[in-house]
Design an enzyme around this catalytic site. Structure first.
Site: not given
Ligand code: 13P
Length: 353
Positions: A26, A139, A181, A183, A223, A294, A353
């Protein structure tokens, strides 16, 4: 009660099925552009279609991959042969998912460099449309960082945890399984114990916010990043320490009802990502969730290098090799080095991202 509760539970369990994990493809258009530039391929819609179309027609990929996270362009895109990408994935037995956050913005009132994640406005309308288009999970990537001057601040933790929980609840209303997620970037030279302390604070806040928002945990996935030393630390924790510390963090903070924990690779090399996952599935833990992957970079690097813009067969062989390695690792069966991998570091400071 949520209308689609049974379906959410069922799909979350399918995504976290034993021996399977997710392929994160993605990347936003600028980020996939950087990947393509690395192999001298121009970042055009046609080339993105060719690359992702190659991945989604790799025979047997569904043996190792339960779901693929797509960027919006791909969800509505056709393969070169005219069939939709969604239908290509269906044929492989891979569930299509969609990245729904709209990226990071500076968080006013927090510390330098801290961010919040935007995309809640009109999310309910978008998730309803994505469900119509065939997506069954979503996500949202919230990002926190560790610095010597106090990041992450309480404000950044609170804001990002709340955003994740709001997003999760909205997705579930539309029948999409949310991947939560939070992170924690590997940037910094801190020791693993500092990562563990921060990650416990973050996960506790995330699940508190999930409870307040009535998130159906059985129909959700986590995640997280692994509990690792900072990328610039002078001594790095070894795989066994990473595995034991990460599982301790998960045991302490992740409710038993969560369907699965699917780690991101965060800049680890392909082989490190597999070895760490394998070790996590070999050390003792209390939680019974499936502990799997993932991965974005750690599933695609050698594939991109083998494909080089034209070699479909070599690209598919490479992605299948890493997918198989990680599938084995999710069962604690991976033999280090038994599959080819790209050797280089995939770490990028301040990764977007
Ligand atoms: P990496 O595995 O490259 O960290 O990406 C996974 C992902 O989806 C990050 O949001």
């Amino acid at each position: 009660m949520l209308k689609k509760q049974d379906e959410l539970r069922e799909n979350a369990n399918k995504l976290a099925a034993r021996g399977k994990g997710l392929l994160a493809v993605d990347e936003s258009t600028p980020t996939i552009g950087k990947r393509l530039e690395g192999i001298n391929v121009e970042n055009t819609e046609e080339n993105r279609q060719a690359y992702r179309g190659m991945l989604f027609t790799a025979d047997g990929l569904g043996e190792y991959i339960s779901g693929a996270i797509l960027f919006e362009e791909t969800l509505y895109q056709n393969h070169l042969d005219g069939e939709t990408m969604v239908s290509k994935l269906d044929k492989l037995g891979i569930i299509p998912g969609i990245k729904v956050d709209k990226g990071l913005r500076p968080l006013a009132g927090a510390l330098e460099g801290e961010t919040w994640c935007q995309g809640l406005e009109e999310l309910a309308e978008r998730t309803a449309k994505y469900y119509e288009a065939g997506a069954r999970f979503a996500k949202w990537r919230a990002v926190l960082q560790i610095t010597p001057d106090g990041c992450p601040s309480d404000l950044a933790i609170k804001e990002n945890a709340w955003g994740l929980a709001r997003y999760a609840r909205i997705c579930q209303e539309s029948g999409l399984v949310p991947i939560i997620e939070p992170e924690i970037l590997m940037d910094g030279s801190h020791a693993i114990e500092r990562t563990a302390e921060v990650q416990e604070r973050v996960l506790n806040e995330v699940y508190k916010a999930c409870a307040q928002n009535g998130v159906f945990l059985e129909g959700s996935l986590l995640k997280p990043s692994m509990t690792v030393s900072g990328a610039g630390a002078s001594t790095k924790a070894d795989p066994e320490t990473v595995a034991i510390t990460t599982m301790r963090t998960m045991d302490r903070c992740v409710p038993a009802a969560v369907a699965g924990i699917m780690f991101l690779s965060g800049g680890l090399t392909e082989e490190e990502a597999s070895v760490f996952l394998n070790t996590m599935n070999s050390v003792p833990r209390k939680g019974t969730w499936s502990v799997t992957f993932s991965y974005g970079r750690a599933l695609q690097q050698s594939c991109l290098q083998a494909w080089k813009g034209t070699d479909i067969e070599a690209g598919q062989k490479a992605v299948l090799a890493r997918a198989q390695a990680n599938s084995e690792a999710s069962k604690g069966d991976y033999v280090a080095g038994s599959q080819p991998s790209a050797q280089e570091s995939l770490f990028e400071a301040g990764y977007k991202y």
